[in-house]
Design a protein around this motif. Structure first.
Motif, PDB file in Angstrom:
ATOM      1  N   ASP A   1      -9.815   0.354   2.482  1.00 18.10           N
ATOM      2  CA  ASP A   1      -8.790   0.716   1.496  1.00 18.10           C
ATOM      3  C   ASP A   1      -9.145  -0.326   0.350  1.00 18.10           C
ATOM      4  O   ASP A   1      -8.399  -0.405  -0.702  1.00 18.10           O
ATOM      5  N   ARG A   2      -9.954  -1.292   0.608  1.00 21.15           N
ATOM      6  CA  ARG A   2     -10.206  -2.473  -0.314  1.00 21.15           C
ATOM      7  C   ARG A   2     -11.459  -2.209  -0.928  1.00 21.15           C
ATOM      8  O   ARG A   2     -12.475  -2.290  -0.505  1.00 21.15           O
TER       9      ARG A   2
ATOM     10  N   PRO B   1       0.688  -1.257   0.083  1.00 17.53           N
ATOM     11  CA  PRO B   1      -0.054   0.104  -0.026  1.00 17.53           C
ATOM     12  C   PRO B   1       0.909   1.341  -0.021  1.00 17.53           C
ATOM     13  O   PRO B   1       0.492   2.259  -0.662  1.00 17.53           O
TER      14      PRO B   1
ATOM     15  N   GLU C   1      -8.020 -10.578  -8.281  1.00 25.39           N
ATOM     16  CA  GLU C   1      -7.174  -9.277  -7.819  1.00 25.39           C
ATOM     17  C   GLU C   1      -6.825  -8.661  -9.009  1.00 25.39           C
ATOM     18  O   GLU C   1      -6.060  -9.094 -10.009  1.00 25.39           O
TER      19      GLU C   1
ATOM     20  N   LYS D   1      -4.454  -0.430  -2.236  1.00 23.63           N
ATOM     21  CA  LYS D   1      -4.682  -1.898  -2.564  1.00 23.63           C
ATOM     22  C   LYS D   1      -5.528  -2.208  -3.858  1.00 23.63           C
ATOM     23  O   LYS D   1      -5.941  -1.508  -4.472  1.00 23.63           O
TER      24      LYS D   1
ATOM     25  N   ASP E   1     -12.148  -3.432   5.634  1.00 24.39           N
ATOM     26  CA  ASP E   1     -11.266  -2.553   4.958  1.00 24.39           C
ATOM     27  C   ASP E   1     -11.787  -1.709   3.976  1.00 24.39           C
ATOM     28  O   ASP E   1     -12.073  -1.928   2.938  1.00 24.39           O
TER      29      ASP E   1
END
Length: 531
Positions: A411-412, A58, A81, A69, A409
């Motif tokens: 940031d995800r 990150p 991903e 992320k 999360d």
């Protein structure tokens, strides 16, 4: 941090991409106090080659202006991903974009038999949007040529550019074949000695993006302030309006307050924040009483084709040519075809041939794959370099395609997307139309599998007049929240057949003026109006 937390701002803008930068500049120019809150850092005029970062760390990603992320995506039932090409820094994703800013077609916005929502998906039609398109073209210094197929062509503020000889020759070939090419509409000031910074950060501010055309002019007014490296974790609201933002910066929790709030975190980020901000008044997420926040996620499909126009006509890489001959054909919604500013040689030809082989009945005979090197090399020597073009295929909204925030999360970013049978059928028809359009020249598609443009998420908080079918009203204010607006791609009911940047910028300008109008009585009473 007291200078940020002790003050009640006129407007706080969350995000500094095309939407956030543009809306903040317009508000500051109208005399309002504006605080930009940006998750990532202000990298200044640092030159960074690309948004894609070969790291999952990150901190390394944020240092490069990328979202911290990787994005988690469920594509056709399989989780993976992916990088996502999403920016986190002043300018957002636009700091790395290709600066192609084109208007949609009138039929994209207006109801009618050719519209995917025949009764009207856009509450604001093309003629009502026209002044904002024109103003956005001025803000972003758009140059190029009018589309010859447009009955009311755009009057662009900057003069056409001098084309490379190879592009000029190719455009003549296309005209002789019955096509209608024109100079792509680009957001840039082409300064002497300016390098090709499209697709990377521009160190000279010649490329106009959310930072250079939005945040920096806003700061120059003296009415705007920037708070970077500040992540908004929650929007605190009661039953009718937003009270404050809860943010994190350098390990410290901040509370920021304003009279109006503008959410411009992008088609994935904005709905994720709304869904994470639920409370007793909004148990399913802010603005989500009808389970629409995050739904109707759209991208574009990118169809890349290599064109060999003859010796000398493939030399040089320039984003010069656009065509709309295939935009809407016989009831089919396709999109724009544009040159990418890239050329293809031996390596690209071999990659495309390997891709085709890997999906052919011969794929089990792996030794045969090595034999493709010779024909690829011969093709490159005989044909020379090819210019790469991309077809921007419109995606349509489906409620099942949606953002799925990670509860553990912030940031995800996560989303679910299924490729519809309808999109697959239109894709095949679009590719066939592209082959026919370039038929005078040798052509080869550079891939066989569908390629979603993950940098173009949109539609996840669509605007409309009916709260039962939309998240935002026609002013892009959240239904049921009197002081929260949205100014990014999530407002779009349909994705249209062009890059979304100009539509985002034009709507952001419109939203800014709606906010000023809503605040006029308070500002007039306080003697704070700047006009």
């Amino acid at each position: 941090m007291e200078e940020f937390t002790a003050r009640v701002w006129d407007v706080i803008v969350i995000g500094t991409g095309i939407g956030g930068g543009t809306v903040g500049r317009r508000l500051a120019e109208q005399g309002l106090s504006v605080l930009f809150v940006e998750k990532g850092p202000d990298l200044g005029d640092t030159a960074v080659s690309a948004l894609a970062v070969d790291s999952a760390d990150p901190e390394a990603r944020m240092a490069n202006g990328a979202w911290p992320k990787l994005v988690a995506a469920e594509l056709d039932g399989k989780w993976c991903e992916l990088d996502g090409m999403i920016g986190a820094g002043v300018g957002g994703t636009s700091a790395y974009y290709a600066a192609t800013l084109e208007r949609p077609e009138p039929h994209d916005l207006d109801p009618g038999p050719g519209h995917p929502h025949p009764t009207g998906g856009w509450p604001v039609g093309y003629e009502e949007m026209r002044p904002w398109f024109e103003l956005a073209e001025e803000y972003f210094h758009i140059s190029g040529e009018p589309d010859p197929l447009d009955p009311v062509p755009a009057n662009l503020p900057a003069p056409p550019r001098v084309l490379p000889a190879s592009d000029a020759a190719l455009m003549e070939d296309l005209r002789r074949a019955g096509m209608h090419p024109y100079q792509t509409h680009m957001a840039a000031r082409f300064l002497p000695g300016c390098a090709n910074c499209f697709g990377q950060r521009c160190p000279r501010r010649c490329k106009m993006d959310g930072r250079s055309a939005g945040v920096l002019p806003a700061l120059e007014t003296g009415n705007a302030t920037l708070l970077d490296r500040c992540s908004v974790s929650r929007i605190e609201a009661d039953a009718t309006g937003v009270q404050s933002l809860t943010c994190r910066r350098d390990g410290e929790t901040l509370t920021l307050r304003a009279h109006r709030y503008v959410l411009a975190g992008g088609g994935l980020g904005s709905p994720s924040l709304m869904l994470r901000s639920g409370n007793e008044h909004w148990p399913d997420g802010l603005g989500n009483r009808n389970d629409l926040v995050g739904r109707n996620l759209m991208f574009h499909l990118s169809e890349i084709i290599a064109i060999w126009a003859g010796r000398g006509k493939g030399e040089g890489a320039s984003r010069s040519i656009s065509m709309r001959d295939l935009y809407y054909m016989q009831g089919e919604r396709f999109g724009t075809v544009q040159s990418m500013g890239l050329v293809a040689g031996y390596g690209e030809i071999l990659h495309a041939m390997n891709s085709r082989f890997d999906r052919s009945p011969l794929r089990r005979l792996r030794p045969l794959r090595l034999g493709l090197r010779l024909p690829a090399r011969v093709a490159a020597q005989v044909l020379g370099q090819a210019k790469l073009f991309v077809g921007v295929l419109e995606d349509l909204p489906y409620a099942t395609n949606r953002v799925l925030p990670d509860p553990d999360d912030e940031d995800r970013l996560r989303f679910h997307y299924d490729m519809s049978d309808e999109l697959q059928r239109r894709r095949a028809a679009f590719r066939d139309a592209m082959r026919k359009a370039f038929r005078p020249n040798r052509a080869m598609f550079m891939g066989s599998t569908p390629q979603l443009n993950f940098a173009h998420p949109c539609g996840t908080m669509r605007f409309g007049d009916d709260p039962a079918t939309s998240v935002l009203d026609r002013d892009c204010k959240v239904h049921g929240l009197e002081n929260l607006y949205v100014a990014d791609s999530s407002f779009m009911p349909t994705s249209n057949g062009v890059n979304p940047s100009l539509t985002i910028a034009a709507n952001a300008l419109r939203v800014a003026d709606c906010i000023v109008q809503s605040m006029r009585p308070r500002l007039a009473a306080a003697g704070e109006l700047g006009y």
